[in-house]
Motif scaffolding. Sequence first.
Motif, short mmCIF file in Angstrom:
data_model
loop_
_atom_site.label_atom_id
_atom_site.label_comp_id
_atom_site.label_asym_id
_atom_site.label_seq_id
_atom_site.Cartn_x
_atom_site.Cartn_y
_atom_site.Cartn_z
N HIS A 125 0.81 -1.22 0.00
CA HIS A 125 0.00 0.00 0.00
C HIS A 125 0.85 1.27 0.00
O HIS A 125 0.30 2.37 -0.04
N LEU A 126 2.16 1.14 0.04
CA LEU A 126 3.04 2.31 0.11
C LEU A 126 2.84 3.22 -1.09
O LEU A 126 2.99 2.81 -2.24
N GLY A 127 2.48 4.46 -0.82
CA GLY A 127 2.32 5.46 -1.87
C GLY A 127 1.01 5.40 -2.61
O GLY A 127 0.73 6.26 -3.44
N THR A 128 0.17 4.40 -2.33
CA THR A 128 -1.08 4.24 -3.08
C THR A 128 -2.17 5.13 -2.51
O THR A 128 -2.15 5.52 -1.35
N GLU A 129 -3.15 5.40 -3.34
CA GLU A 129 -4.34 6.15 -2.92
C GLU A 129 -5.56 5.40 -3.44
O GLU A 129 -6.15 5.77 -4.44
N GLN A 130 -5.91 4.32 -2.75
CA GLN A 130 -7.06 3.55 -3.18
C GLN A 130 -8.34 4.37 -3.09
O GLN A 130 -9.22 4.30 -3.92
N ARG A 131 -8.43 5.14 -2.01
CA ARG A 131 -9.56 6.08 -1.83
C ARG A 131 -8.97 7.43 -1.48
O ARG A 131 -8.66 7.69 -0.31
N PRO A 132 -8.75 8.30 -2.47
CA PRO A 132 -8.13 9.61 -2.20
C PRO A 132 -8.85 10.36 -1.08
O PRO A 132 -10.08 10.45 -1.07
N ARG A 133 -8.06 10.85 -0.13
CA ARG A 133 -8.62 11.58 1.00
C ARG A 133 -8.05 12.99 1.01
O ARG A 133 -6.88 13.19 0.69
N PRO A 134 -8.85 13.96 1.36
CA PRO A 134 -8.40 15.35 1.31
C PRO A 134 -7.35 15.65 2.37
O PRO A 134 -7.26 14.98 3.40
N GLU A 135 -6.55 16.68 2.10
CA GLU A 135 -5.62 17.18 3.10
C GLU A 135 -6.42 17.73 4.28
O GLU A 135 -7.55 18.20 4.13
N ILE A 136 -5.81 17.67 5.46
CA ILE A 136 -6.45 18.21 6.65
C ILE A 136 -5.55 19.29 7.23
O ILE A 136 -4.35 19.06 7.43
N ARG A 137 -6.10 20.45 7.48
CA ARG A 137 -5.33 21.57 7.99
C ARG A 137 -5.66 21.80 9.47
O ARG A 137 -6.81 21.74 9.87
N TYR A 138 -4.61 22.04 10.27
CA TYR A 138 -4.78 22.25 11.70
C TYR A 138 -4.05 23.52 12.13
O TYR A 138 -3.07 23.93 11.50
N HIS A 139 -4.52 24.09 13.24
CA HIS A 139 -3.80 25.16 13.90
C HIS A 139 -3.50 24.72 15.33
O HIS A 139 -3.87 23.62 15.75
N ALA A 140 -2.82 25.56 16.09
CA ALA A 140 -2.35 25.16 17.41
C ALA A 140 -3.48 24.62 18.29
O ALA A 140 -3.32 23.60 18.96
N ARG A 141 -4.61 25.28 18.26
CA ARG A 141 -5.73 24.87 19.12
C ARG A 141 -6.23 23.47 18.75
O ARG A 141 -6.86 22.79 19.56
N ASP A 142 -5.96 23.04 17.51
CA ASP A 142 -6.44 21.74 17.03
C ASP A 142 -5.46 20.61 17.34
O ASP A 142 -5.57 19.52 16.76
N PHE A 143 -4.50 20.87 18.23
CA PHE A 143 -3.42 19.91 18.44
C PHE A 143 -3.95 18.51 18.78
O PHE A 143 -3.43 17.51 18.29
N GLY A 144 -4.97 18.44 19.62
CA GLY A 144 -5.50 17.14 20.01
C GLY A 144 -6.04 16.37 18.83
O GLY A 144 -5.79 15.16 18.68
N ARG A 145 -6.80 17.04 17.97
CA ARG A 145 -7.35 16.35 16.79
C ARG A 145 -6.24 15.94 15.84
O ARG A 145 -6.29 14.87 15.23
N MET A 146 -5.20 16.78 15.71
CA MET A 146 -4.09 16.44 14.85
C MET A 146 -3.36 15.20 15.38
O MET A 146 -2.96 14.32 14.62
N TYR A 147 -3.21 15.13 16.70
CA TYR A 147 -2.55 13.98 17.31
C TYR A 147 -3.35 12.71 17.06
O TYR A 147 -2.80 11.63 16.88
N ASP A 148 -4.67 12.83 17.03
CA ASP A 148 -5.53 11.68 16.74
C ASP A 148 -5.37 11.21 15.30
O ASP A 148 -5.39 10.00 15.03
N ASP A 149 -5.24 12.15 14.38
CA ASP A 149 -5.28 11.83 12.95
C ASP A 149 -3.94 11.46 12.35
O ASP A 149 -3.88 10.65 11.41
N ALA A 150 -2.86 12.06 12.83
CA ALA A 150 -1.56 11.98 12.15
C ALA A 150 -0.52 11.29 13.02
O ALA A 150 -0.64 11.26 14.25
N PRO A 151 0.55 10.73 12.38
CA PRO A 151 1.63 10.10 13.14
C PRO A 151 2.55 11.16 13.74
O PRO A 151 3.62 11.47 13.21
N LEU A 152 2.14 11.75 14.86
CA LEU A 152 2.80 12.95 15.35
C LEU A 152 3.95 12.67 16.30
O LEU A 152 4.82 13.52 16.49
N ALA A 153 4.00 11.50 16.95
CA ALA A 153 5.02 11.27 17.97
C ALA A 153 6.39 10.96 17.39
O ALA A 153 7.42 11.41 17.90
N ALA A 154 6.44 10.17 16.33
CA ALA A 154 7.72 9.72 15.76
C ALA A 154 8.38 10.81 14.93
O ALA A 154 7.71 11.71 14.41
#
Length: 354
Positions: A125-154
Motif C-alpha cells: 500500500h506504500l504510496g497508493t491512494e485507493q480512496r483519495p482523502r483530502p488534506e487536513i489543515r490544523y492550527h495550534a488549538r487543534d493539536f489534540g485532533r491532529m494527534y488523533d489523525d496523524a503520526p505525530l510522535a515519531a
Amino acid sequence: MEPQLSIIVPVYNPGEYLPRALECIAAQTRRDWECILVDDGSTDGSAEVCDEWAAKDGRFRVIHQKNAGASAARNTGIDAARAPWLLFADADDALAPDAAETLLARQLAEPGVFLVFGYTQVFAHLGTEQRPRPEIRYHARDFGRMYDDAPLAAPWGKLFEAGLVRKAGLRFDVTMRCYEDRPFVTDYLRAFFTRDPNAGCLFLNRPLYYYENGNAASLSKSDRSRLAPSHYEAFDRLLTDCLERYRTPPEDLTKIVLEYMNTLLYGAWCTPAKERRRAMARFYKSGEYRRLMAFFKKNRLYEARYLPLRFHATALAVALDQSRLHPPMALYWKFHWLGLYTLCRGWKPLIPTE
C-alpha cells in the motif's frame, strides 16, 4: 546540484531490511536530495552495505561512529545535513518513490506550514491512494485532533525545516533509552508555533512512508521501556503545552492522555519489582503526577487506571494495564465499570487504546 532535502537514516543492525530502505530512497522521482547514513557501530554487515551505496551513488553519504544510540545518530545527521528540509527515516522502513517530489512540491507551495504525512504497515500500500482523502489543515488549538489523525510522535512522517531546528537548538536527547523521539517533535512544534502562533500544520493523508512492524530487533521491541522520569516528563511537557500554550480543549486530548497512561504503566511492568517500587515512588512525589491526577479530576474524565494511581496502588494499576493488552480484558472492564459507577459517577469515560 545542491540538495533540497536531507534524508537522515540512523543505521544500527537493521539486517535484511536495509537494502530495501536504500533502494526506495534511490528510486525517488525527484533527484535533488541527499541521504545521510549514520552507521551507529553496526556489526551485522550494514556498515559495508552503506559504503557500497555511497560508492555507486554520490547522493548517499556515510558517517561511521561508535554505537551511541538512535538519538546520537540522528543528531550527527542533523549536523551533517546541507539541505533546507530534513526528513528522518528508519533503516528498516521505506519511502514511497514520489515522497520527496510530493513533499517538496507541497512545502514550497506553502513554505509556512508544517507538513505531516501518512504511513502504512502494508508494503503493497506504500504510496497508493485507493480512496483519495483530502488534506487536513490544523492550527495550534487543534493539536489534540491532529494527534488523533496523524503520526505525530515519531520523527518520521513529517518534514522539518532545518533552519528552525538549528535556530531553536533542537537535539534528540541522548540520555533517553526509549521514546527519545517525542521530546524532539514536541520541542519542534513549540518553536514552530512560537515563531508564528497562527501558522498551520498540514496533514497529507496519503501513505508515503512504510513502517516495518516485523523487525524483532527494533528499538520499539527492545527491553528499553523500563520506566524512567524522562518518559513521563516528555508527556507532561506535551500535555502542558497543549493546555497552556495551544489552548487545546481538554476533551480533544484523550489519545495523548491514554498514551501517557499506557507508556507509564507498561514501563512500570517492564521494570523489575524492586526497581519498580522506587521508580513509582519517585513518580508519586513528582509534579508530573500531581498534574496528571489534576487533569482527570478537573475535567471529570475517568479511566480505569486512574483510581489505582490516585491511591498509589501500583500493583493494581499494572495489572489493569496488562489486562488492557490481553482480550477479553475482563479485569480491566470490571474495574472500569466499578469505578465509573462509584467514586467517579457522572464522569466521562475514556476508552483504552493500544
